[in-house]
Design an enzyme around this catalytic site. Structure first.
Site, PDB file in Angstrom:
ATOM      1  N   CYS A   1       0.866  -1.170   0.000  1.00  0.00           N
ATOM      2  CA  CYS A   1       0.000   0.000   0.000  1.00  0.00           C
ATOM      3  C   CYS A   1       0.903   1.220   0.000  1.00  0.00           C
ATOM      4  CB  CYS A   1      -0.920  -0.016   1.219  1.00  0.00           C
ATOM      5  SG  CYS A   1      -2.023   1.401   1.207  1.00  0.00           S
TER       6      CYS A   1
ATOM      7  N   CYS B   1      -3.223   7.016  -4.978  1.00  0.00           N
ATOM      8  CA  CYS B   1      -2.944   5.570  -4.867  1.00  0.00           C
ATOM      9  C   CYS B   1      -1.499   5.258  -5.311  1.00  0.00           C
ATOM     10  CB  CYS B   1      -3.935   4.745  -5.680  1.00  0.00           C
ATOM     11  SG  CYS B   1      -3.805   2.983  -5.327  1.00  0.00           S
TER      12      CYS B   1
HETATM   13  O1  PYC Z   1      -1.770   3.891  -2.021  1.00  0.00           O
HETATM   14  O2  PYC Z   1      -1.305   1.893  -2.780  1.00  0.00           O
HETATM   15  C1  PYC Z   1      -2.061   2.699  -2.265  1.00  0.00           C
HETATM   16  C2  PYC Z   1      -3.416   2.240  -1.874  1.00  0.00           C
HETATM   17  C3  PYC Z   1      -3.971   1.014  -2.102  1.00  0.00           C
HETATM   18  C4  PYC Z   1      -5.260   1.045  -1.545  1.00  0.00           C
HETATM   19  C5  PYC Z   1      -5.439   2.284  -0.989  1.00  0.00           C
HETATM   20  N1  PYC Z   1      -4.298   2.998  -1.190  1.00  0.00           N
END
Ligand code: PYC
Length: 317
Positions: free
Chosen positions: A93, A243
């Site tokens: 994550c 993300c």
């Molecule tokens: O930042 O990799 C990330 C992530 C995955 C799910 C929520 N954030």
């Protein structure tokens, strides 16, 4: 043996570009020795109650990502970490790693400079700058399949790339949506339909792995950025940040298409307008995505689990 919750678990909450992380500081389960992947297997099989109790309502919410700190297998590593959410466990994550780094820095347990965190899908590097900014050297990212068609009820045939960035993503460029926060409900409905269609039609990552993150791209609102995204997470919440693993998957696709060169920065804007700067770094014959962002500590709390609380193990649907 299934485990029982303690009466109290200490957590520190943070957010990275708007996306929250809840880091368990003490009171977590004993997972024994071995790699972080082996300890995740034990957590999943015998102690899943911790995930539900800490992350799900009434103490948590669908939006939260949890981070359980574990002893690293290699004492030279700064930490081992297992990420989880309302639906299950994550490989890596990105926003969560930045959040854990900020949390450990807040506790005085992480110095400035470069460190290694062990995750279930491999080691990542974490570089903490004096400004508080954190740069992750993620696991290797790659595009598995390009322009894979999927039939989605009401939308016909859509095309997307399947890529790995520490989790599995289906990345869609061509879609009928504006990526605006006020459209979040229709974006969520659409991407959830895509996710279910992928599963029904047997479209997977490598070795049949489920694709549990859907990512839409569009033009950035801020011309200083290269792209804007919307990311649907496995438990149907949308990522408030751009993300980290999704941006890593995007970098892998851009490199595969010859649209980005190793070393070239990529500013990925998320649905809130917050930004991660990504870059694909050549490391021998490997391509390592780096992701830079900042996190802020928001709470230092004790979660209390009273023995007579009917919802002490969380409300999970
Ligand atoms: O930042 O990799 C990330 C992530 C995955 C799910 C929520 N954030």
């Amino acid at each position: 043996m299934q485990s029982h919750l303690p009466q109290r678990i200490e957590v520190i909450d943070s957010h990275t570009a708007g996306e929250p992380t809840r880091c368990i500081i003490s009171g977590g389960p004993q997972l024994g020795a071995g790699s972080v992947a082996e300890r995740l297997a034990r957590l999943r099989a015998s102690h899943d109650v911790y995930r539900r109790a800490v992350l799900c309502e009434p103490r948590g919410s669908d939006v939260l990502v949890g981070a359980l700190l574990v002893e690293p297998a290699d004492p030279a590593s700064a930490a081992g970490v297992i990420f989880f959410n309302n639906a299950g466990y994550l490989g890596m994550c990105g926003h969560g790693t930045v959040g854990v780094a900020a949390t450990l820095a807040y506790l005085g347990r992480l110095s400035l400079g470069r460190h290694i965190f062990e995750t279930p899908v491999g080691n990542v590097t974490v570089s903490l700058a004096e400004s508080g900014e954190v740069t992750i050297g993620n696991v290797t990212a790659y595009r598995h399949r390009a322009r894979v068609p999927v039939e989605v009820d009401g939308y016909g045939t859509l095309y997307g790339d399947v890529a790995w960035g520490g989790n599995w993503f289906y990345l869609i460029e061509e879609h009928p949506f504006q990526l605006l926060i006020e459209k979040v409900e229709s974006l969520t409905d659409f991407t959830w339909k895509v996710r279910k269609s992928l599963t029904e039609q047997g479209i997977t990552g490598a070795n049949g792995a489920e694709i549990d993150h859907i990512e839409l791209f569009g033009s950035p609102l801020d011309p200083a950025n290269h792209s804007r995204n919307f990311v649907l997470c496995p438990g149907k919440a949308y990522d408030r940040s751009p993300c980290g693993t999704g941006t890593s998957a995007k970098l892998a696709c851009l490199i595969a298409d010859g649209k980005l060169k190793p070393g070239q920065p990529w500013r990925q804007e998320g649905i809130l307008g917050s930004v991660f700067t990504g870059c694909m770094q050549q490391d021998g014959d490997r391509l390592i995505p780096t992701i830079t962002g900042s996190a802020y500590v928001t709470a230092e709390s004790s979660l209390i689990f009273e023995p007579n609380d009917p919802f002490r193990t969380g409300i999970s649907t």
